[in-house]
Design a protein around this motif. Structure first.
Motif, PDB file in Angstrom:
ATOM      1  N   MET A   1      -5.609  -1.088  -7.241  1.00  0.00           N
ATOM      2  CA  MET A   1      -4.491   0.032  -7.098  1.00  0.00           C
ATOM      3  C   MET A   1      -3.085  -0.344  -7.992  1.00  0.00           C
ATOM      4  O   MET A   1      -2.796   0.595  -8.404  1.00  0.00           O
ATOM      5  CB  MET A   1      -4.085  -0.136  -5.414  1.00  0.00           C
TER       6      MET A   1
ATOM      7  N   TYR B   1       0.711  -1.096  -0.120  1.00  0.00           N
ATOM      8  CA  TYR B   1      -0.043   0.210  -0.013  1.00  0.00           C
ATOM      9  C   TYR B   1       0.939   1.259  -0.084  1.00  0.00           C
ATOM     10  O   TYR B   1       0.605   2.278  -0.713  1.00  0.00           O
ATOM     11  CB  TYR B   1      -0.897   0.027   1.140  1.00  0.00           C
ATOM     12  N   TYR B   2       1.867   1.278   1.055  1.00  0.00           N
ATOM     13  CA  TYR B   2       2.674   2.510   0.934  1.00  0.00           C
ATOM     14  C   TYR B   2       3.563   2.751  -0.168  1.00  0.00           C
ATOM     15  O   TYR B   2       4.165   3.630  -0.555  1.00  0.00           O
ATOM     16  CB  TYR B   2       3.452   2.608   2.414  1.00  0.00           C
TER      17      TYR B   2
ATOM     18  N   LYS C   1       0.907   4.263  -2.614  1.00  0.00           N
ATOM     19  CA  LYS C   1       0.208   5.472  -2.028  1.00  0.00           C
ATOM     20  C   LYS C   1       0.834   6.698  -2.492  1.00  0.00           C
ATOM     21  O   LYS C   1       2.008   7.022  -2.514  1.00  0.00           O
ATOM     22  CB  LYS C   1       0.144   5.331  -0.388  1.00  0.00           C
TER      23      LYS C   1
ATOM     24  N   TYR D   1      -7.637  -1.769   3.392  1.00  0.00           N
ATOM     25  CA  TYR D   1      -7.631  -0.673   2.412  1.00  0.00           C
ATOM     26  C   TYR D   1      -8.906  -0.380   1.618  1.00  0.00           C
ATOM     27  O   TYR D   1      -9.158   0.456   0.923  1.00  0.00           O
ATOM     28  CB  TYR D   1      -6.371  -0.360   1.748  1.00  0.00           C
TER      29      TYR D   1
ATOM     30  N   ASP E   1      -1.888   2.595 -10.798  1.00  0.00           N
ATOM     31  CA  ASP E   1      -0.511   2.903 -10.625  1.00  0.00           C
ATOM     32  C   ASP E   1       0.775   2.668 -11.453  1.00  0.00           C
ATOM     33  O   ASP E   1       1.599   3.167 -11.329  1.00  0.00           O
ATOM     34  CB  ASP E   1      -0.077   2.459  -9.071  1.00  0.00           C
TER      35      ASP E   1
END
Length: 336
Positions: free
Chosen positions: A317, A274-275, A278, A310, A321
């Motif tokens: 995601m 996630y990080y 993000k 999340y 991205d």
């Protein structure tokens, strides 16, 4: 680990202490596997003008790592050429990094990632933490051997010269690959360890770092989970937040990673993914490394945790991205 969560402290999804989590990868060995035929498909995809990336994606994403090693050998046998060199000359950027990672044997890929993290100016401490604090004893011992045989270097020595202080000690402890792996829980010991950790941190002025190092480096993951439960009952605060209060910097991240793996390893990797995506920009190396290294171990559970933590899927995601063949291959591995 970033501890900025909505609402301050992370509520880390825990697993029931008694249940040994069954995990599974998204990639399975292909049935009716034929290494020579696959080598031929890859050769055709790279021959002549342009590259047929889709053909490469179809083969690579649907074979296990072990099968990819056999394709590499078949390619050399059939054509007298090195598949990796050929792929390198055809690909570039993130797609190249992803494909090369998929063709490295898992132990070599971990060893290579550690070497890369310590090469040149500066050190990528988060990579050292992500690998050394999450792998099993056997994995770590194989990484240490591979690091020596492939790079002619001593992993522990490199860690000592690239890190310092309590963080150095934690990583040196980790690269021994000596954690207790007995799966049964000693509740008496959990109680005593919780008490010792409290007295080494919250219960005194300053912190006795070596006590945290000793317990977190030697106890089995199920034992640590029981210790965390005992600590919460005793201290009215969870051990993760005590570590945040008592430590800072990379040693804090390392200790928290060990505790997070004891609670729920897939959730730790979900958070790292996630990080990595993000905000502005993407940490593609981390994205590639986690998707590839977990693809045959627990990526199914990582996807489940990701959606739970999340409120969106990992695939969504990644799709938002990344782009092109790189996106297609990542999604094929994640299994959307």
């Amino acid at each position: 680990m970033p501890s900025q969560y909505p609402g301050g402290q992370p509520t880390y999804p825990s697993q029931p202490a008694t249940v040994t989590q069954v995990t599974q990868g998204t990639i399975r060995p292909a049935a009716n596997f034929d290494a020579i035929r696959d080598a031929e498909i890859l050769r055709k995809a790279m021959k002549g003008f342009g590259t047929d990336e889709q053909a490469i994606v179809d083969v690579v994403a649907n074979r296990s790592n072990d099968q990819r090693q056999k394709i590499k050998a078949a390619f050399k046998t059939s054509y007298g050429k090195d598949l990796i060199k050929d792929l390198k000359s055809e690909l570039s950027g993130n797609m190249e990094e992803l494909i090369l990672a998929l063709f490295m044997p898992p132990t070599y890929y971990d060893a290579w990632s550690l070497r890369k993290a310590m090469q040149g100016a500066g050190t990528q401490e988060r990579v050292l933490i992500e690998i050394l604090c999450t792998r099993t004893n056997q994995e770590i011992r194989e990484i240490v051997r591979c690091y020596q045989s492939e790079f002619g270097r001593d992993l522990e020595k490199d860690i000592r010269s690239d890190t310092s202080g309590h963080f150095e000690r934690l990583l040196v402890s980790m690269c021994q690959g000596n954690r207790d792996e007995n799966q049964s829980i000693n509740h008496q010991m959990a109680q005593e360890d919780a008490q010792r950790l409290y007295q080494a941190g919250e219960g005194r002025l300053g912190t006795d770092e070596s006590c945290f190092n000793m317990i977190l480096a030697t106890r089995s993951f199920p034992q640590l989970r029981a210790t965390m439960e005992a600590y919460s009952r005793m201290a009215n605060r969870d051990l993760l937040s005590s570590v945040s209060r008592e430590f800072s910097g990379y040693v804090e991240s390392g200790l928290k990673t060990i505790l997070q793996c004891a609670l729920n390893r897939p959730a730790f990797f979900a958070e790292r993914l996630y990080y990595a995506m993000k905000g502005a920009g993407t940490d593609d190396s981390t994205l590639v490394r986690i998707v590839v290294t977990r693809s045959e171990i627990d990526l199914v559970q990582i996807k489940q945790m990701f959606a739970q933590m999340y409120q969106k899927t990992l695939g969504t995601m990644i799709a938002g991205d990344t782009s092109g063949d790189y996106r297609r291959l990542l999604l094929a591995i994640v299994g959307q």
